[in-house]
Scaffold this active site. Structure first.
Site, PDB file in Angstrom:
ATOM      1  N   PHE A  98      52.128 -52.541   8.384  1.00 50.66           N
ATOM      2  CA  PHE A  98      51.423 -54.112   8.148  1.00 50.66           C
ATOM      3  C   PHE A  98      52.318 -54.650   6.878  1.00 50.66           C
ATOM      4  O   PHE A  98      51.643 -55.416   6.211  1.00 50.66           O
ATOM      5  CB  PHE A  98      50.124 -54.330   7.832  1.00 50.66           C
ATOM      6  CG  PHE A  98      49.104 -53.909   8.868  1.00 50.66           C
ATOM      7  CD1 PHE A  98      49.520 -53.834  10.340  1.00 50.66           C
ATOM      8  CD2 PHE A  98      47.771 -53.799   8.833  1.00 50.66           C
ATOM      9  CE1 PHE A  98      48.890 -53.305  11.420  1.00 50.66           C
ATOM     10  CE2 PHE A  98      46.730 -53.386   9.905  1.00 50.66           C
ATOM     11  CZ  PHE A  98      47.424 -53.370  11.062  1.00 50.66           C
ATOM     12  N   SER A 123      46.189 -50.206  14.901  1.00 52.13           N
ATOM     13  CA  SER A 123      47.480 -49.754  14.535  1.00 52.13           C
ATOM     14  C   SER A 123      47.491 -48.357  13.885  1.00 52.13           C
ATOM     15  O   SER A 123      46.575 -48.048  13.114  1.00 52.13           O
ATOM     16  CB  SER A 123      48.100 -50.802  13.399  1.00 52.13           C
ATOM     17  OG  SER A 123      49.053 -49.900  12.783  1.00 52.13           O
ATOM     18  N   ASN A 136      49.424 -47.033  11.735  1.00 52.00           N
ATOM     19  CA  ASN A 136      50.059 -46.998  10.755  1.00 52.00           C
ATOM     20  C   ASN A 136      49.301 -47.310   9.175  1.00 52.00           C
ATOM     21  O   ASN A 136      49.736 -47.315   7.948  1.00 52.00           O
ATOM     22  CB  ASN A 136      51.517 -47.621  10.665  1.00 52.00           C
ATOM     23  CG  ASN A 136      52.380 -47.287  11.612  1.00 52.00           C
ATOM     24  OD1 ASN A 136      52.497 -45.808  12.000  1.00 52.00           O
ATOM     25  ND2 ASN A 136      52.887 -48.168  12.588  1.00 52.00           N
ATOM     26  N   THR A 137      48.132 -47.840   9.163  1.00 56.28           N
ATOM     27  CA  THR A 137      47.324 -47.924   8.244  1.00 56.28           C
ATOM     28  C   THR A 137      46.159 -46.853   8.292  1.00 56.28           C
ATOM     29  O   THR A 137      45.234 -46.705   9.142  1.00 56.28           O
ATOM     30  CB  THR A 137      46.577 -49.268   8.321  1.00 56.28           C
ATOM     31  OG1 THR A 137      47.606 -50.520   8.342  1.00 56.28           O
ATOM     32  CG2 THR A 137      45.669 -49.649   7.182  1.00 56.28           C
ATOM     33  N   LYS A 176      42.460 -55.885  20.243  1.00 55.96           N
ATOM     34  CA  LYS A 176      43.514 -54.869  20.467  1.00 55.96           C
ATOM     35  C   LYS A 176      43.326 -53.562  20.279  1.00 55.96           C
ATOM     36  O   LYS A 176      42.796 -53.079  19.514  1.00 55.96           O
ATOM     37  CB  LYS A 176      44.842 -55.538  19.837  1.00 55.96           C
ATOM     38  CG  LYS A 176      46.237 -54.671  20.410  1.00 55.96           C
ATOM     39  CD  LYS A 176      47.300 -55.396  19.629  1.00 55.96           C
ATOM     40  CE  LYS A 176      48.413 -54.676  20.170  1.00 55.96           C
ATOM     41  NZ  LYS A 176      49.907 -55.359  19.490  1.00 55.96           N
ATOM     42  N   ASN A 210      48.159 -51.195  21.812  1.00 57.30           N
ATOM     43  CA  ASN A 210      48.826 -51.102  20.809  1.00 57.30           C
ATOM     44  C   ASN A 210      49.991 -49.759  21.050  1.00 57.30           C
ATOM     45  O   ASN A 210      49.904 -49.359  22.274  1.00 57.30           O
ATOM     46  CB  ASN A 210      48.167 -50.771  19.606  1.00 57.30           C
ATOM     47  CG  ASN A 210      48.676 -51.551  18.310  1.00 57.30           C
ATOM     48  OD1 ASN A 210      50.004 -51.230  18.095  1.00 57.30           O
ATOM     49  ND2 ASN A 210      47.923 -52.125  17.443  1.00 57.30           N
TER      50      ASN A 210
HETATM   51  C1  LIG Z   1      58.504 -52.403  14.660  1.00 55.12           C
HETATM   52  C2  LIG Z   1      56.913 -52.748  15.371  1.00 55.12           C
HETATM   53  C3  LIG Z   1      56.088 -53.311  14.843  1.00 55.12           C
HETATM   54  C4  LIG Z   1      54.635 -53.596  15.162  1.00 55.12           C
HETATM   55  N1  LIG Z   1      53.843 -54.295  14.374  1.00 55.12           N
HETATM   56  C5  LIG Z   1      52.473 -54.701  15.102  1.00 55.12           C
HETATM   57  C6  LIG Z   1      51.733 -55.185  14.172  1.00 55.12           C
HETATM   58  O1  LIG Z   1      51.905 -55.625  13.036  1.00 55.12           O
HETATM   59  N2  LIG Z   1      50.557 -55.493  14.845  1.00 55.12           N
HETATM   60  C7  LIG Z   1      50.285 -55.264  16.100  1.00 55.12           C
HETATM   61  O2  LIG Z   1      49.120 -55.422  16.579  1.00 55.12           O
HETATM   62  N3  LIG Z   1      51.221 -54.443  17.173  1.00 55.12           N
HETATM   63  C8  LIG Z   1      52.335 -54.265  16.598  1.00 55.12           C
HETATM   64  N4  LIG Z   1      53.286 -53.685  17.111  1.00 55.12           N
HETATM   65  C9  LIG Z   1      52.763 -52.925  18.525  1.00 55.12           C
HETATM   66  C10 LIG Z   1      53.023 -54.158  19.683  1.00 55.12           C
HETATM   67  O3  LIG Z   1      52.473 -55.390  19.265  1.00 55.12           O
HETATM   68  C11 LIG Z   1      53.029 -53.608  20.802  1.00 55.12           C
HETATM   69  O4  LIG Z   1      51.485 -53.687  21.186  1.00 55.12           O
HETATM   70  C12 LIG Z   1      53.675 -52.236  21.355  1.00 55.12           C
HETATM   71  O5  LIG Z   1      54.858 -52.238  20.673  1.00 55.12           O
HETATM   72  C13 LIG Z   1      53.649 -52.059  22.860  1.00 55.12           C
HETATM   73  O6  LIG Z   1      54.466 -52.879  23.492  1.00 55.12           O
HETATM   74  P1  LIG Z   1      56.212 -52.677  23.617  1.00 55.12           P
HETATM   75  O7  LIG Z   1      56.006 -51.348  24.441  1.00 55.12           O
HETATM   76  O8  LIG Z   1      56.711 -53.941  24.591  1.00 55.12           O
HETATM   77  O9  LIG Z   1      56.782 -52.728  22.436  1.00 55.12           O
HETATM   78  C14 LIG Z   1      54.462 -53.121  16.294  1.00 55.12           C
HETATM   79  C15 LIG Z   1      55.552 -52.580  17.502  1.00 55.12           C
HETATM   80  C16 LIG Z   1      56.691 -52.551  16.849  1.00 55.12           C
HETATM   81  C17 LIG Z   1      57.536 -51.681  17.798  1.00 55.12           C
END
Ligand SMILES: Cc1cc2nc3c(=O)[nH]c(=O)nc-3n(C[C@H](O)[C@H](O)[C@H](O)COP(=O)(O)O)c2cc1C
Length: 351
Positions: A115, A175, A177-178, A213, A242
């Site tokens: 975040f 997430s 990562n927190t 989410k 996520n």
């Molecule tokens: C680099 C990166 C940062 C992300 N940051 C967030 C975030 O701040 N908040 C969130 O809800 N999801 C975050 N996500 C998750 C994406 O919104 C998504 O749910 C997840 O990547 C699955 O979709 P995809 O396979 O199309 O990437 C992040 C994903 C990536 C790759």
């Protein structure tokens, strides 16, 4: 065209490529508009959900534009909506770099960004400048140092600050990562949290929809129970899913990095979660499907599992803006092949 740009971007570190792309999108949306293929969304893909108009079902997932800096750029890429954030009340730097990794052989990414964002006051300025006509959702998170017992205060602060400037909100408790954030997905923690946020939301004149989410790593039974409980307390929708902390059959050198995995390896699980949520809510609560979408076929599977809308992140990194047009054109074709006049007819048919 994007193949050339991607060659340049993929020579940079993943985070540098991300910052460069974001700068281009925020400063030169007109250039992006010229370069991105023109999208003519067919009437068969238009939906009215939560009183909002979506010309087609393909949106940008949270995390790419954490501070809402490039909204016109996302519009120029052809997305029908964009989710900005995750934003926290106070600015925070996120985890130390490197924290974003490409897994090219797996068509995936691993991130442990944590975040990183400029805080809600900064985001507010960007949202206040946006032109109407393009749906923007705001994804909300708590600051790293806020204990889970007071997390609700962070979410209430956020909704109070940007409540009238967003078309929908997402409560992000998924997430990886927190530290400890995902503990808020337990029913005992999440239901009172969501109830308080909804009460605060109801005090806003505009009453924007509030979505939750969810993580793909929750057991099926927990997802089903949560979906039913959240539906009862009045949540407007779900985002599934996520990133995952699971690591199945990866072959890229970066596979051992810690953080959330996104892209192709997540596709099947996120589709399964969509199906579970659709079944648990009997299709009464709209779901945004997200995870491993690279093509129209991938998006269509999620719609057939129960998604009303879809979002992409990793697919956009690998495919560029063309991915939006490819999905839109392909979806129209797939619907026609299966004899559906409208996308709504295909939602949940596989559930
Ligand atoms: C680099 C990166 C940062 C992300 N940051 C967030 C975030 O701040 N908040 C969130 O809800 N999801 C975050 N996500 C998750 C994406 O919104 C998504 O749910 C997840 O990547 C699955 O979709 P995809 O396979 O199309 O990437 C992040 C994903 C990536 C790759």
């Amino acid at each position: 065209m994007y193949a050339l740009i991607r060659n340049v971007l993929f020579r940079m570190s993943a985070e540098r490529a991300h910052t460069t792309t974001l700068r281009l999108l925020s400063t030169c949306p007109q250039l992006v508009r010229l370069a991105a293929p023109h999208i003519e969304a067919p009437a068969s893909l238009h939906q009215q959900i939560w009183g909002l108009s979506f010309p087609h079902p393909v949106g940008l997932a949270a995390g790419l534009d954490k501070n809402a800096e490039a909204i016109p750029g996302w519009f120029a890429c052809g997305f029908s909506f964009a989710e900005v954030g995750t934003v926290t009340p106070m600015p925070q730097p996120g985890n130390p770099q490197p924290r974003l990794f490409r897994l090219r052989e797996d068509q995936a990414l691993i991130n442990r960004m944590g975040f990183n964002n400029h805080g809600v006051t900064e985001m507010r300025k960007h949202l206040a400048q946006r032109r109407p006509g393009f749906v923007v959702g705001v994804n909300l998170g708590k600051n790293k140092w806020t204990p889970n017992e007071s997390a609700v205060d962070d979410y209430v602060t956020l909704i109070t600050h940007v409540g009238t400037l967003a078309d929908y909100f997402v409560i992000n408790v998924s997430s990886p990562n927190t530290p400890g954030l995902r503990d808020l997905q337990s029913e005992e923690a999440l239901i009172p949290l969501v109830q308080t946020i909804l009460e605060r939301r109801d005090e806003l004149g505009s009453r924007p929809p509030v979505l939750v989410k969810l993580s793909p790593d929750l057991p099926d039974s927990a997802l089903t129970d949560l979906a039913k409980a959240l539906m009862t307390c009045g949540v407007d929708g779900f985002i599934a899913t996520n990133t995952t902390i699971a690591r199945n059959e990866l072959c890229s050198p970066n596979a051992g990095e810690s953080g959330g995995l996104s892209g192709r390896p997540l596709a099947q699980r996120s589709t399964d979660v969509i199906r579970l949520l659709h079944q648990a809510t009997q299709g009464t609560v709209p779901i945004i499907g997200c995870g491993g979408i690279f093509s129209a076929q991938d998006a269509y599977q999620k719609i057939r599992a129960g998604a009303h809308l879809v979002q992409v992140y990793t697919g956009f990194i690998y495919r560029g803006p063309r991915i939006v047009k490819d999905i839109v054109d392909g979806l129209d074709e797939l619907l026609r092949q299966d004899g559906y006049a409208h996308v709504r007819d295909a939602i949940g048919v596989d559930a």
